[in-house]
Design a protein around this motif. Structure first.
Motif, PDB file in Angstrom:
ATOM      1  N   LEU A   9       0.821  -1.207   0.000  1.00 49.05           N
ATOM      2  CA  LEU A   9       0.000   0.000   0.000  1.00 49.05           C
ATOM      3  C   LEU A   9       0.856   1.259   0.000  1.00 49.05           C
ATOM      4  O   LEU A   9       0.573   2.211  -0.730  1.00 49.05           O
ATOM      5  CB  LEU A   9      -0.936   0.003   1.217  1.00 49.05           C
ATOM      6  CG  LEU A   9      -2.093  -0.991   1.182  1.00 49.05           C
ATOM      7  CD1 LEU A   9      -2.877  -0.924   2.485  1.00 49.05           C
ATOM      8  CD2 LEU A   9      -3.016  -0.736   0.010  1.00 49.05           C
ATOM      9  N   VAL A  10       1.907   1.267   0.805  1.00 49.23           N
ATOM     10  CA  VAL A  10       2.770   2.451   0.884  1.00 49.23           C
ATOM     11  C   VAL A  10       3.484   2.669  -0.442  1.00 49.23           C
ATOM     12  O   VAL A  10       3.557   3.790  -0.958  1.00 49.23           O
ATOM     13  CB  VAL A  10       3.795   2.302   2.029  1.00 49.23           C
ATOM     14  CG1 VAL A  10       4.677   3.541   2.113  1.00 49.23           C
ATOM     15  CG2 VAL A  10       3.093   2.059   3.352  1.00 49.23           C
ATOM     16  N   PHE A  11       3.984   1.595  -1.035  1.00 48.50           N
ATOM     17  CA  PHE A  11       4.741   1.691  -2.283  1.00 48.50           C
ATOM     18  C   PHE A  11       3.867   2.205  -3.422  1.00 48.50           C
ATOM     19  O   PHE A  11       4.325   2.984  -4.270  1.00 48.50           O
ATOM     20  CB  PHE A  11       5.307   0.316  -2.637  1.00 48.50           C
ATOM     21  CG  PHE A  11       6.183   0.312  -3.859  1.00 48.50           C
ATOM     22  CD1 PHE A  11       7.413   0.927  -3.866  1.00 48.50           C
ATOM     23  CD2 PHE A  11       5.753  -0.317  -5.026  1.00 48.50           C
ATOM     24  CE1 PHE A  11       8.221   0.924  -4.994  1.00 48.50           C
ATOM     25  CE2 PHE A  11       6.546  -0.326  -6.160  1.00 48.50           C
ATOM     26  CZ  PHE A  11       7.790   0.297  -6.145  1.00 48.50           C
ATOM     27  N   ILE A  12       2.583   1.800  -3.449  1.00 45.73           N
ATOM     28  CA  ILE A  12       1.716   2.145  -4.572  1.00 45.73           C
ATOM     29  C   ILE A  12       1.022   3.482  -4.358  1.00 45.73           C
ATOM     30  O   ILE A  12       0.943   4.296  -5.273  1.00 45.73           O
ATOM     31  CB  ILE A  12       0.668   1.029  -4.795  1.00 45.73           C
ATOM     32  CG1 ILE A  12       1.369  -0.256  -5.205  1.00 45.73           C
ATOM     33  CG2 ILE A  12      -0.351   1.432  -5.851  1.00 45.73           C
ATOM     34  CD1 ILE A  12       0.519  -1.482  -5.106  1.00 45.73           C
ATOM     35  N   ILE A  13       0.525   3.735  -3.149  1.00 43.95           N
ATOM     36  CA  ILE A  13      -0.273   4.943  -2.922  1.00 43.95           C
ATOM     37  C   ILE A  13       0.600   6.187  -2.816  1.00 43.95           C
ATOM     38  O   ILE A  13       0.284   7.224  -3.397  1.00 43.95           O
ATOM     39  CB  ILE A  13      -1.134   4.781  -1.650  1.00 43.95           C
ATOM     40  CG1 ILE A  13      -2.161   3.662  -1.840  1.00 43.95           C
ATOM     41  CG2 ILE A  13      -1.838   6.093  -1.312  1.00 43.95           C
ATOM     42  CD1 ILE A  13      -2.994   3.383  -0.604  1.00 43.95           C
ATOM     43  N   ALA A  14       1.699   6.106  -2.081  1.00 45.84           N
ATOM     44  CA  ALA A  14       2.541   7.300  -1.869  1.00 45.84           C
ATOM     45  C   ALA A  14       3.284   7.656  -3.150  1.00 45.84           C
ATOM     46  O   ALA A  14       4.008   6.819  -3.695  1.00 45.84           O
ATOM     47  CB  ALA A  14       3.532   7.041  -0.739  1.00 45.84           C
ATOM     48  N   PRO A  15       3.115   8.882  -3.676  1.00 45.62           N
ATOM     49  CA  PRO A  15       3.892   9.292  -4.851  1.00 45.62           C
ATOM     50  C   PRO A  15       5.384   9.281  -4.547  1.00 45.62           C
ATOM     51  O   PRO A  15       5.798   9.356  -3.384  1.00 45.62           O
ATOM     52  CB  PRO A  15       3.392  10.719  -5.117  1.00 45.62           C
ATOM     53  CG  PRO A  15       2.096  10.836  -4.389  1.00 45.62           C
ATOM     54  CD  PRO A  15       2.203   9.923  -3.208  1.00 45.62           C
ATOM     55  N   GLY A  16       6.182   9.198  -5.593  1.00 44.14           N
ATOM     56  CA  GLY A  16       7.636   9.130  -5.413  1.00 44.14           C
ATOM     57  C   GLY A  16       8.194  10.305  -4.631  1.00 44.14           C
ATOM     58  O   GLY A  16       9.151  10.151  -3.867  1.00 44.14           O
TER      59      GLY A  16
END
Length: 426
Positions: A365-372
């Motif tokens: 979830l963190v890897f996908i939802i949070a923008p770079g």
């Protein structure tokens, strides 16, 4: 006979033990060993990799965020699951509600991450969260009609500071005032706006027209109302003399307005409220709110899991105890707080501990939802483990140290769970 049974048991256990050793014991042992070596894996680094975990700002942020996750996410999911389980016992359509709440569990973390990346979009036209937030905000707060509207240098208006505009010369009764503006996007023009009307003089009053001084396709004349130009309906005009507002008016659908004789000799002021940028909602995926936003998506997924387990425990409670409490005069809140919750304590502990172990490993979830651009702010240990172990700047020593730290964090929770299960068994 006993030896034969032992041999048969060993034969059956051997494949499982081999798989356990190859997939669990060996990786753990290798990670522990690798955590004491440098980036290349050839030089002994001692405890340097572990020191880096607690001195590097990015990794420290991951540790802090993991602490927030462990405290907040399981607590919220368990509390919501408890509330849903208790309430669905009292409604006829409780089974259907449970199905709806549990349904997110059928969605993978990847799919849920993509869904909530769209939900948290900043643009209210795309993001559901901001669409609702902006809708509620605009219900109670007046929004600007013409953001980015402005006069041209040849227009009789000039900047007054703070985003407002004012006429260059005072207006006079009987002499029409012209308030032309440009820079209004077609989407910002009201649907019921009508073609602008040439301002007409009126005795004893200040009249004028506020209009969009722009003709599609060109050919218009600045400061003149052309046939295809529209009025700026709803534009607020204030007559200001000696720093005090003496009269106000609002432009009609054709842009026309009328001010009383008190406005004679005053300057016409277009307040900044006419041109303020529209409220665009909350930056859910900004540095401040990204972690709570991702936790919200996790709770959405796992509240159903907590609800199902708690509902199963609730179904096994002795009803005579609940009825006895009611007969003794306890209200529903007292029955819930003093009888239901204590009896459900073992089930609540199972749910809470299971979710705590789960959030320690949160990654998808963190890897996908949070923008770079904000992944450093939303960082967690599992994500940092991935970032440290793979890529062009990989440091397997630090990555292995993080994996050992995660193992050390999970072990106490596992021991607590095992001890509780044994105690319940006795």
């Amino acid at each position: 006979m006993t030896g034969t049974r032992g041999l048969v048991a060993a034969v059956f256990l051997l494949p499982a033990l081999v798989l356990l050793g190859a997939l669990v014991v060996y990786p753990i042992g290798y990670s522990v060993q690798r955590s004491f070596f440098d980036r290349a894996g050839t030089g002994f680094a001692g405890l340097d990799n572990y020191v880096e975990i607690f001195t590097d700002d990015t990794i420290l942020t991951a540790v802090r965020n993991n602490a927030v996750w462990v405290v907040v996410a399981p607590t919220l999911a368990t509390a919501l699951g408890l509330v849903f389980a208790v309430l669905t016992e009292r409604v006829r359509w409780g089974t259907a509600f449970k199905l709806v709440v549990f349904m997110p569990m059928a969605i993978s973390m990847l799919a849920a991450g993509i869904i909530f990346r769209l939900v948290y979009e900043q643009d209210p036209d795309r993001g559901v969260a901001n669409a609702v937030w902006v809708g509620v905000h605009d219900t109670f707060a007046e929004s600007s009609g013409y953001p980015r509207a402005r006069p041209l240098p040849v227009h009789p208006l000039e900047e007054a500071g703070g985003g407002a505009y004012v006429t260059k010369e005072p207006v006079r009764a009987g002499t029409p005032a012209r308030l032309p503006l440009v820079g209004v996007a077609p989407a910002d023009v009201p649907d019921d706006a009508r073609p602008a009307r040439e301002p007409r003089p009126a005795p004893g009053a200040v009249t004028g027209t506020a209009w969009l001084d722009f003709t599609k396709g060109g050919g218009g004349t600045p400061n003149a109302v052309d046939a295809r130009e529209v009025g700026l309906k709803g534009l607020r005009i204030e007559a200001v003399r000696d720093g005090r507002v003496v009269a106000t008016a609002t432009a009609a659908a054709d842009g026309s307005f009328t001010l009383p004789a008190a406005a004679d000799g005053a300057l016409l002021w277009l307040p900044e409220a006419n041109f303020r940028e529209p409220y665009n909602g909350v930056d859910w995926l900004g540095p401040t709110l990204v972690t709570p936003a991702v936790i919200g998506s996790y709770v959405w997924m796992w509240a159903g899991f907590a609800m199902v387990l708690i509902a199963a425990g609730l179904a096994g409670l002795p009803r005579e105890l609940l009825e006895a409490a009611r007969v003794d005069g306890a209200n529903e809140w007292q029955v819930f707080r003093r009888v239901t919750v204590p009896l459900l304590a073992p089930v609540l502990a199972v749910v809470l501990v299971t979710l705590m172990i789960n959030v320690l490993k949160i990654f998808d979830l963190v890897f996908i939802i949070a923008p770079g651009s904000v992944q450093d702010d939303a960082n967690v240990l599992a994500l940092q483990l991935y970032r440290s172990s793979f890529g062009t700047d990989a440091h397997l020593g630090v990555g292995s140290a993080i994996s050992v730290l995660l193992l050390l964090l999970v072990i106490p929770v596992m021991f607590f769970n095992i001890r509780r299960i044994r105690k319940a068994g006795r």
